[in-house]
Scaffold this active site. Structure first.
Site, mmCIF file in Angstrom:
data_model
loop_
_atom_site.group_PDB
_atom_site.id
_atom_site.type_symbol
_atom_site.label_atom_id
_atom_site.label_comp_id
_atom_site.label_asym_id
_atom_site.label_seq_id
_atom_site.Cartn_x
_atom_site.Cartn_y
_atom_site.Cartn_z
ATOM 1 N N GLU A 169 54.817 -10.604 -27.449
ATOM 2 C CA GLU A 169 54.330 -11.479 -28.524
ATOM 3 C C GLU A 169 52.971 -12.087 -28.164
ATOM 4 O OE1 GLU A 169 54.276 -12.176 -31.589
ATOM 5 O OE2 GLU A 169 55.953 -13.520 -32.051
ATOM 6 N N THR A 220 43.883 -15.584 -37.062
ATOM 7 C CA THR A 220 44.661 -16.529 -36.248
ATOM 8 C C THR A 220 43.785 -17.704 -35.823
ATOM 9 O OG1 THR A 220 45.898 -14.659 -35.410
ATOM 10 C CG2 THR A 220 46.179 -16.723 -34.237
#
Lengths: 306, 306
Positions: free
Chosen positions: B128, B181
């Protein structure tokens, strides 16, 4: 029934990670009150023992909450209130809340319960506001409902009853010093780091889950306060030392009760709670500061008829 | 058993009041993956369908988490991974998390489950981190454990499984826009008002209680986000309008899924979830922005063998 005698319990608000929303109810310490129907209309404080509090209804916490309820009804009689005060005012374990809920709970019982507990809390908020200069319910809710409560919102008033594990006890030390409400408010920051806020809500979410699942280990891991304690603990002498020995003695956690100066701890079982009592006593016995210590099972019933 | 086919589900992180800690698992959308034992040592990505992702193990999320697990063991064989990617990368419903957990879950099954789900999450965090540039588990935990999860802490990793009411559904719209992001992080404040933080933790505590008690009305009253949504919602076109029509259609609540751009809603029952789907479609159909909509029961099982 024209007269009722009640036990109105002390309470612990905030509970580390639950600042401003969480509270729990004690069993071994609380006020006694007698509420009596009288012919004369109005609310009268007829007796106060234990501490020096005002007899004027409008200046007395129990009187103000009683008046708020009385004025919502159209009665052709009145009530007399006797207060046998055992919770020291300013101790941080809900002294004013016990007074505020006692009068309205007793009147409600004598009247055949026209109001539910949330409605009684609404009236009690008026009394509590006289003492603490702001409307809040974090001591009122556990005193009335018992166990652990979460005040989800004040307007509209929404109170959640969180289950409490069977074997949960609290030990509370009350160092007899005065912390001014203005001072305990002034030390709080207006802004907090987002990362700290996340830690706090993670702990509160975990504590609610732990109470639902009777997971003592998770209660222990959740009883942290990264927001309020760093500021307010400075106002309480020997706070860090008490916390250290209490945790060493096996407590699940310790924190500031309400806005202090009392320090609470939560324990699994009476034996651990008594060990914690000894640990607290050992610290304060050396300081010259007077103190009381209370050991109590969590009171899941709340306020009750004696 | 030398080969296993798995379904690795999409997930919704944050869930309004649970920023950075809460997540839930979906049923109707997820990746298929095949994990195969091979003679050659090492981890190899042998097939990727659906989206254009790197085959190099160290550059592939599923590869990195698989390597983390593989390197913790001393095996004289290796694994081959096929990825049938159905969750669009960047959609905000845990695309990288599904890849990260899929490889380690599959390997663990083929090896006879040497690791528990928390340990698998530790390995998946490494994958992740490749995608999101930071270590977090708020999509990994619900993908692996199913239902609602609360990541109490990352170090040490502590994941709580919160119960989910039987009749809870989610409807999610994914507007096909890109939010970087870096941008979704940049809009977040470092400091938040203490009063807002209190509101947020009150809502999270209430939501955990509501999930434990299957109280749909309280779920509805708890699904608010006063901290993150005001900032991040500005990055999602027509956010306010979607939220408005979704709530009007009867949803219990709506919010940003992960860091967006997907918008999730929670609903009681499939019928309400489908009404919400129609309401979402009506808003976006007019915009010219492409979108997907998913309707899903909350998946209480999590990742599974197909």
């Amino acid at each position: 029934m024209n007269e009722i005698k009640i036990f109105s319990p002390a309470t612990v608000a905030n509970v580390s990670c639950g600042f401003d929303v969480l509270g729990f109810c004690l069993d071994s310490v609380g006020d006694d009150m007698v509420i009596r129907k009288i012919e004369k209309k109005g609310i009268y404080i007829s007796k106060i023992e234990g501490f020096d509090l005002p007899y004027e209804t409008e200046l007395n916490v129990a009187g103000v909450s009683a008046l708020a309820m009385y004025n919502s009804l159209d009665l052709d009689f009145g009530f007399e209130i006797e207060i046998y005060k055992k919770i020291k005012p300013g101790s941080g374990i809900g002294s004013s809340a016990a007074s505020a809920v006692g009068s309205v709970f007793g009147m409600n019982e004598l009247l055949g319960r026209p109001y539910n507990k949330t409605q009684l809390t609404e009236f009690a908020i008026k009394g509590e506001a006289l003492a603490s200069k702001c409307e809040h319910a974090d001591n009122l809710a556990p005193a009335l409902f018992g166990g652990f409560t979460l005040v989800k919102s004040l307007k509209p008033l929404e109170i959640l009853q969180i289950p409490s594990p069977d074997d949960l006890f609290a030990t509370i030390i009350h160092p007899q010093i005065e912390i001014k409400t203005s001072e305990s408010r002034a030390v709080l920051p207006n802004q907090v780091a987002l990362s700290d806020a996340i830690t706090q809500w993670s702990n509160l979410g975990s504590l609610v889950h732990a109470l639902h699942t009777s997971d003592y280990n998770l209660i222990k891991n959740s009883l942290h306060d990264v927001i309020i304690e760093p500021h307010r603990s400075k106002l309480i002498p020997h706070y860090e030392e008490v916390k250290k020995v209490v945790l060493k003695a096996g407590a699940l956690g310790a924190g500031i009760s309400g806005s202090g100066p009392s320090i609470f701890s939560l324990c699994k079982g009476i034996e651990m709670a008594k060990n914690v009592e000894d640990a607290m006593r050992n610290v304060y016995a050396k300081t010259g500061i007077e103190f009381d210590i209370h050991v109590s099972k969590i009171n899941i019933e709340g306020i009750k008829i004696k």
